[in-house]
Motif scaffolding. Structure first.
Motif, PDB file in Angstrom:
ATOM      1  N   VAL A  27      -4.141 -25.166  -3.353  1.00 16.41           N
ATOM      2  CA  VAL A  27      -4.622 -25.162  -4.741  1.00 16.41           C
ATOM      3  C   VAL A  27      -5.124 -23.767  -5.138  1.00 16.41           C
ATOM      4  O   VAL A  27      -4.812 -23.270  -6.210  1.00 16.41           O
TER       5      VAL A  27
ATOM      6  N   TYR B 158      -5.547 -28.643   0.530  1.00 14.23           N
ATOM      7  CA  TYR B 158      -6.004 -29.972   0.956  1.00 14.23           C
ATOM      8  C   TYR B 158      -5.485 -30.262   2.361  1.00 14.23           C
ATOM      9  O   TYR B 158      -4.498 -29.649   2.798  1.00 14.23           O
TER      10      TYR B 158
ATOM     11  N   ASP C 179      -3.647 -32.405   3.397  1.00 12.85           N
ATOM     12  CA  ASP C 179      -2.216 -32.749   3.462  1.00 12.85           C
ATOM     13  C   ASP C 179      -1.326 -31.522   3.262  1.00 12.85           C
ATOM     14  O   ASP C 179      -0.103 -31.631   3.205  1.00 12.85           O
TER      15      ASP C 179
ATOM     16  N   HIS D   9      -1.429 -29.384   0.652  1.00 13.14           N
ATOM     17  CA  HIS D   9      -1.245 -28.980  -0.741  1.00 13.14           C
ATOM     18  C   HIS D   9      -2.180 -27.803  -1.076  1.00 13.14           C
ATOM     19  O   HIS D   9      -3.390 -27.953  -1.115  1.00 13.14           O
TER      20      HIS D   9
ATOM     21  N   SER E 175      -4.325 -30.523 -16.683  1.00 13.21           N
ATOM     22  CA  SER E 175      -4.507 -31.430 -15.554  1.00 13.21           C
ATOM     23  C   SER E 175      -3.768 -30.852 -14.340  1.00 13.21           C
ATOM     24  O   SER E 175      -2.637 -30.379 -14.465  1.00 13.21           O
ATOM     25  N   GLY E 176      -4.430 -30.844 -13.189  1.00 15.85           N
ATOM     26  CA  GLY E 176      -3.807 -30.299 -11.978  1.00 15.85           C
ATOM     27  C   GLY E 176      -4.084 -28.823 -11.788  1.00 15.85           C
ATOM     28  O   GLY E 176      -3.617 -28.214 -10.821  1.00 15.85           O
ATOM     29  N   ALA E 177      -4.858 -28.210 -12.718  1.00 13.27           N
ATOM     30  CA  ALA E 177      -5.125 -26.767 -12.620  1.00 13.27           C
ATOM     31  C   ALA E 177      -6.050 -26.439 -11.446  1.00 13.27           C
ATOM     32  O   ALA E 177      -6.054 -25.313 -10.956  1.00 13.27           O
ATOM     33  N   GLY E 178      -6.853 -27.423 -11.013  1.00 10.55           N
ATOM     34  CA  GLY E 178      -7.744 -27.196  -9.875  1.00 10.55           C
ATOM     35  C   GLY E 178      -9.221 -27.319 -10.226  1.00 10.55           C
ATOM     36  O   GLY E 178     -10.082 -26.932  -9.438  1.00 10.55           O
ATOM     37  N   LYS E 179      -9.510 -27.869 -11.412  1.00  5.63           N
ATOM     38  CA  LYS E 179     -10.918 -27.940 -11.854  1.00  5.63           C
ATOM     39  C   LYS E 179     -11.746 -28.854 -10.937  1.00  5.63           C
ATOM     40  O   LYS E 179     -12.821 -28.466 -10.467  1.00  5.63           O
ATOM     41  N   SER E 180     -11.232 -30.062 -10.670  1.00  3.08           N
ATOM     42  CA  SER E 180     -11.993 -30.993  -9.814  1.00  3.08           C
ATOM     43  C   SER E 180     -12.080 -30.453  -8.395  1.00  3.08           C
ATOM     44  O   SER E 180     -13.086 -30.644  -7.702  1.00  3.08           O
ATOM     45  N   THR E 181     -11.022 -29.787  -7.969  1.00  2.00           N
ATOM     46  CA  THR E 181     -11.028 -29.222  -6.622  1.00  2.00           C
ATOM     47  C   THR E 181     -12.130 -28.163  -6.507  1.00  2.00           C
ATOM     48  O   THR E 181     -12.824 -28.071  -5.493  1.00  2.00           O
TER      49      THR E 181
HETATM   50  P1  ADP Z   1      -7.735 -30.874 -12.268  1.00  2.00           P
HETATM   51  O1  ADP Z   1      -9.102 -31.368 -11.978  1.00  2.00           O
HETATM   52  O2  ADP Z   1      -7.711 -29.535 -12.901  1.00  2.00           O
HETATM   53  O3  ADP Z   1      -6.903 -31.857 -13.028  1.00  2.00           O
HETATM   54  P2  ADP Z   1      -7.364 -31.114  -9.431  1.00  2.00           P
HETATM   55  O4  ADP Z   1      -8.366 -30.187  -8.866  1.00  2.00           O
HETATM   56  O5  ADP Z   1      -7.704 -32.565  -9.441  1.00  2.00           O
HETATM   57  O6  ADP Z   1      -6.973 -30.661 -10.888  1.00  2.00           O
HETATM   58  O7  ADP Z   1      -5.998 -30.948  -8.653  1.00  2.00           O
HETATM   59  C1  ADP Z   1      -5.431 -29.706  -8.302  1.00  2.00           C
HETATM   60  C2  ADP Z   1      -4.219 -29.981  -7.430  1.00  2.00           C
HETATM   61  O8  ADP Z   1      -4.632 -30.510  -6.184  1.00  2.00           O
HETATM   62  C3  ADP Z   1      -3.266 -30.989  -8.044  1.00  2.00           C
HETATM   63  O9  ADP Z   1      -1.955 -30.522  -7.820  1.00  2.00           O
HETATM   64  C4  ADP Z   1      -3.515 -32.253  -7.271  1.00  2.00           C
HETATM   65  O10 ADP Z   1      -2.351 -33.011  -7.136  1.00  2.00           O
HETATM   66  C5  ADP Z   1      -3.985 -31.728  -5.922  1.00  2.00           C
HETATM   67  N1  ADP Z   1      -4.959 -32.643  -5.304  1.00  2.00           N
HETATM   68  C6  ADP Z   1      -6.088 -33.114  -5.853  1.00  2.00           C
HETATM   69  N2  ADP Z   1      -6.764 -33.884  -4.975  1.00  2.00           N
HETATM   70  C7  ADP Z   1      -6.040 -33.893  -3.829  1.00  2.00           C
HETATM   71  C8  ADP Z   1      -6.209 -34.490  -2.540  1.00  2.00           C
HETATM   72  N3  ADP Z   1      -7.275 -35.238  -2.239  1.00  2.00           N
HETATM   73  N4  ADP Z   1      -5.266 -34.271  -1.613  1.00  2.00           N
HETATM   74  C9  ADP Z   1      -4.190 -33.517  -1.892  1.00  2.00           C
HETATM   75  N5  ADP Z   1      -3.970 -32.906  -3.072  1.00  2.00           N
HETATM   76  C10 ADP Z   1      -4.867 -33.094  -4.043  1.00  2.00           C
END
Ligand code: ADP
Length: 587
Positions: free
Chosen positions: A358, A352, A354, A356, A378-384
Motif C-alpha cells: 500500500v 499487508y 497477504d 498487498h 476508495s483504496g487510496a490507503g486512508k484506513s491503512t
Molecule cells: P481507503 O481507506 O483509502 O479506502 P484502504 O487503506 O482501506 O483504503 O486500502 C488500501 C489498499 O489496501 C486497498 O487496495 C485494499 O484493498 C488493501 N487492503 C485493505 N485492507 C487490507 C487487508 N486487511 N489485507 C490486505 N489488503 C488490504
C-alpha cells in the motif's frame, strides 16, 4: 501462561501444565482413587478368605477375622471414591476456568490480521472445545482409565496367589491386548480429527450467518443459507459417524478377545481345582478376578478411545489458539512520553500480510494541534494509514514517530492511550450505553460519562427506555447511525487523548444528526492533533490542511484555500462533488 505457543503441538504437556498448577488437589484425588481400587480388588480376596474360612470350621475365629477384613475393605472402597469425587468436582472445574481465562487472555492479544484470517465463531468454539476436552479427559483418566489399569494390575497380582503361571499368562495377554487396542485407537486419529474440524466449522458457519442476519434477510437468502448449512451439517454427520463406527469396531474386537480370555482362565482354575492344586475359594477368586479383568480392560479400551477423541479436539484447537502474538511489544519498549502529539512518517513502506503493498517510501509530518483532512478515492490507503498509526500492523521499512518516538519502540498500550478514534463503523458492546461510553476511560465516574455524552450532543439517551442504563442491541442495532456516531464521539471526549483519528461515516445521516455531529466534533477537535478521513469535502473545508492520497502517495498537500487556488486534483474533486450535488438537487 508464559509462551503458550510452546504447547501448540503438545496437548499432553499443555494438560500437564494445568495439572501442575493445582498439584496438591490432584495428588489427593490420585491417591484416593489408587487406594479405592486397591480396596475394591482386595474385596474379592476378602470374599475368597471368607469362603475358605467358612469351608474349614464354622465356629472358628478366622471366620470373624475374614468378616472384619471384608467389611473394612468394602467401607474404605466406598468412602475413598467419594473423597476423590468431592475434590475432583471442584478441582477439575477450576482447571477449566484457568484454561478458559488463559486462552481468552492470549486470544485478545493477537494482532488484527490474526482475527481477519479466522472467524469469531470458530475461535470461541475452539476455546470452549479445549476447555471441555481437558475437563472430560481429566474425568476419563481418573474414573475410567486409572481404575481399570490399577484393577487389572491388582487382579493379576491376586491371581498369582492361586497360580503364578496363570498370573504371568494373564499379564502377557493383557499387555498385548492393551498395546493392540492402543495401536488401533491411534490409527483412528485422523477420523476423529476430521470430525473435530467439521464440528468447529459448523459453529463458525452459524455465527457467520447470525452476525449477518440482516444481509440474509435483505437478499432473501434464508433458503440459500439453509441449503448451505445442510451441506455443512451433512459433512459433520458423516465425519462423526465414521469416527463413532471406528470406535464401535474397536470395542467389538476387544469384547471377543476378553471373552476368550475369561473362558480360558475359568477352565484353567477348574482344572487346577480338579487336580487338588486349588481350593474352592481359589476358583471363586479366579472367577471374580477374571470378570474384573474382563470389565476393567473393556472400560479401559472404551475410555482410551474416548480420550483419544477428546485429545484430537484439543490437538485441533491448540495450534490455532496458541499462535505466538505477532505484534508483541519490543523487548525494550518504553511508555510514550506525550508532548503535543506531533506525528511523522519517515520513508515508510508497508504491505499487508497477504503481500498487498500500500505504501512505499511514504513521508508525512503533522504538527501538534494541526487538523488534517485526509481525502482520496476508495483504496487510496486512508484506513491503512490509520491502522499504521495505531500500530495494528508493523511497517516493513521506515519509521512512524509520535512526539519524536518511534512507535515500534514504545509500548502499544501507551501509544493507544495517546489516541482517540471515532471510527466509521462504530463498534458497540451489547452492554449499557453508560458502559459503552465509559470504554473510552474505564475509571471515569458516572458524572464524567454524562458530561462527555452532553458534550457529544447525545440528548437522545434521555429518550431511551432506561436512559444511560439501556442495553444497546448486538453491535448497537437498536440505535441509529447518527446515535452510534455520537456515542463514539462521547467516548473520544472521555478519552481526552492528544491525537484524534476521525473516520467520517459514509452513510448519509439525517440533517439534524449531521449538524449535531459536526458541532460536537468541532468541540472535540479543539486543542488536539487531528487526522480526519473525509468522504465529503465540505467536512474538511475549515481544516488547517488537506492531504490528498492516491495509491499510497501524497498527491496534494496544503491549506484548503491554497489548494482551491491551484488547478490541481483537489479543485477537480471539489468541482465533481459540486456537480454531483447540483444533479442531486435538480433530481
Ligand atoms: P481507503 O481507506 O483509502 O479506502 P484502504 O487503506 O482501506 O483504503 O486500502 C488500501 C489498499 O489496501 C486497498 O487496495 C485494499 O484493498 C488493501 N487492503 C485493505 N485492507 C487490507 C487487508 N486487511 N489485507 C490486505 N489488503 C488490504
Amino acid at each position: 501462561m508464559d509462551e503458550p505457543q510452546r504447547y501448540a503441538n503438545r496437548p499432553f504437556a499443555f494438560i500437564l501444565s494445568y495439572v501442575r498448577r493445582r498439584k496438591a488437589s490432584h495428588i489427593i484425588i490420585l491417591s484416593a482413587i489408587l487406594a479405592a481400587v486397591a480396596c475394591a480388588t482386595g474385596t474379592q480376596y476378602g470374599v475368597k478368605s471368607l469362603v475358605d474360612a467358612l469351608s474349614r470350621a464354622p465356629q472358628a475365629i478366622s471366620v470373624w477375622a475374614a468378616f472384619a477384613l471384608l467389611v473394612s475393605l468394602i467401607t474404605a472402597d466406598n468412602l475413598l471414591w467419594r473423597v476423590a469425587g468431592w475434590i475432583s468436582s471442584s478441582t477439575f472445574v477450576a482447571v477449566t476456568g484457568d484454561l478458559r481465562r488463559d486462552l481468552f487472555r492470549h486470544l485478545t492479544g493477537h494482532s488484527l490480521s490474526y482475527f481477519a484470517d479466522r472467524g469469531p465463531g470458530t475461535l470461541s468454539s475452539r476455546i470452549t472445545a479445549a476447555s471441555n476436552a481437558i475437563f472430560t479427559m481429566e474425568n476419563l483418566f481418573i474414573w475410567n482409565v486409572l481404575p481399570p489399569v490399577v484393577a487389572t494390575a491388582a487382579a493379576i497380582a491376586l491371581v498369582a496367589t492361586v497360580s503364578v503361571p496363570m498370573a504371568l499368562g494373564l499379564s502377557a495377554l493383557s499387555g498385548v491386548m492393551v498395546m493392540f487396542m492402543f495401536r488401533l485407537a491411534a490409527a483412528g486419529q485422523p477420523l476423529h480429527h476430521e470430525f473435530a474440524d467439521k464440528a468447529a466449522a459448523i459453529d463458525g458457519e452459524m455465527v457467520d450467518v447470525i452476525s449477518n442476519v440482516s444481509l440474509v434477510r435483505a437478499f432473501g437468502g434464508r433458503r440459500r443459507e439453509h441449503r448451505r448449512f445442510d451441506g455443512v451439517v451433512d459433512l459433520e454427520l458423516t465425519a462423526r459417524q465414521r469416527s463413532l463406527r471406528y470406535l464401535e469396531k474397536l470395542r467389538l474386537i476387544h469384547a471377543s478377545f476378553t471373552i476368550l480370555l475369561t473362558i480360558g482362565l475359568l477352565a484353567w482354575a477348574i482344572v487346577l481345582w480338579q487336580r487338588g492344586a486349588a481350593t474352592t475359594g481359589d476358583v471363586i477368586l479366579a472367577c471374580t478376578l477374571g470378570l474384573t479383568i474382563l470389565h476393567a480392560t473393556r472400560d479401559l479400551a472404551v475410555a482410551l478411545v474416548d480420550a483419544t477423541q477428546h485429545l484430537a479436539r484439543l490437538a485441533e484447537a491448540l495450534p490455532t489458539l496458541l499462535v505466538a502474538h505477532d505484534m508483541a511489544d519490543h523487548p525494550e519498549a518504553k511508555p510514550l512520553i506525550q508532548c503535543g502529539a506531533r506525528l511523522s512518517f519517515e520513508r515508510v513502506s508497508f504491505r499487508y500480510p497477504d503481500g498487498h503493498g500500500v505504501f512505499n517510501n511514504f513521508n508525512l509530518e503533522v504538527e501538534p494541534g494541526q487538523r488534517v483532512g485526509l481525502i482520496g478515492q476508495s483504496g487510496a490507503g486512508k484506513s491503512t494509514l490509520f491502522a499504521m498509526i495505531q500500530r495494528f500492523y508493523a511497517v516493513q521499512a521506515g519509521r512512524i514517530l509520535v512526539d519524536g518516538q518511534d512507535i515500534a519502540h514504545i509500548t502499544q498500550d501507551s501509544l493507544r492511550d495517546a489516541i482517540a478514534v471515532v471510527p466509521q463503523d462504530v463498534s458497540l458492546f451489547q452492554r449499557s450505553v453508560m458502559e459503552n461510553i465509559r470504554y473510552g476511560k474505564p475509571d471515569a465516574s458516572d458524572d464524567m460519562v454524562v458530561a462527555a455524552a452532553l458534550a457529544a450532543r447525545c440528548e437522545f439517551i434521555d429518550d431511551l427506555p432506561n436512559g444511560f442504563d439501556t442495553v444497546v442491541g448486538t453491535h448497537g442495532v437498536k440505535l441509529s447511525g447518527g446515535q452510534r456516531q455520537r456515542i463514539a464521539i462521547a467516548r473520544a471526549f472521555l478519552r481526552d487523548a492528544p491525537l484524534l483519528l476521525l473516520d467520517e461515516a459514509t452513510s448519509s445521516l439525517d440533517s439534524e444528526s449531521e449538524e449535531a455531529i459536526r458541532e460536537s466534533l468541532s468541540r472535540l477537535m479543539h486543542g488536539r492533533t487531528v487526522i480526519a478521513i473525509a468522504h465529503r469535502l465540505s467536512t474538511v473545508r475549515g481544516f488547517d490542511r488537506i492531504v490528498l492520497l492516491e495509491n499510497g502517495h501524497v498527491m496534494e498537500d496544503g491549506a484548503p484555500d491554497n489548494l482551491l487556488r491551484r488547478d490541481g486534483p483537489y479543485r477537480r474533486l471539489i468541482r465533481t462533488e459540486l456537480g454531483r450535488l447540483k444533479q442531486t438537487a435538480a433530481a
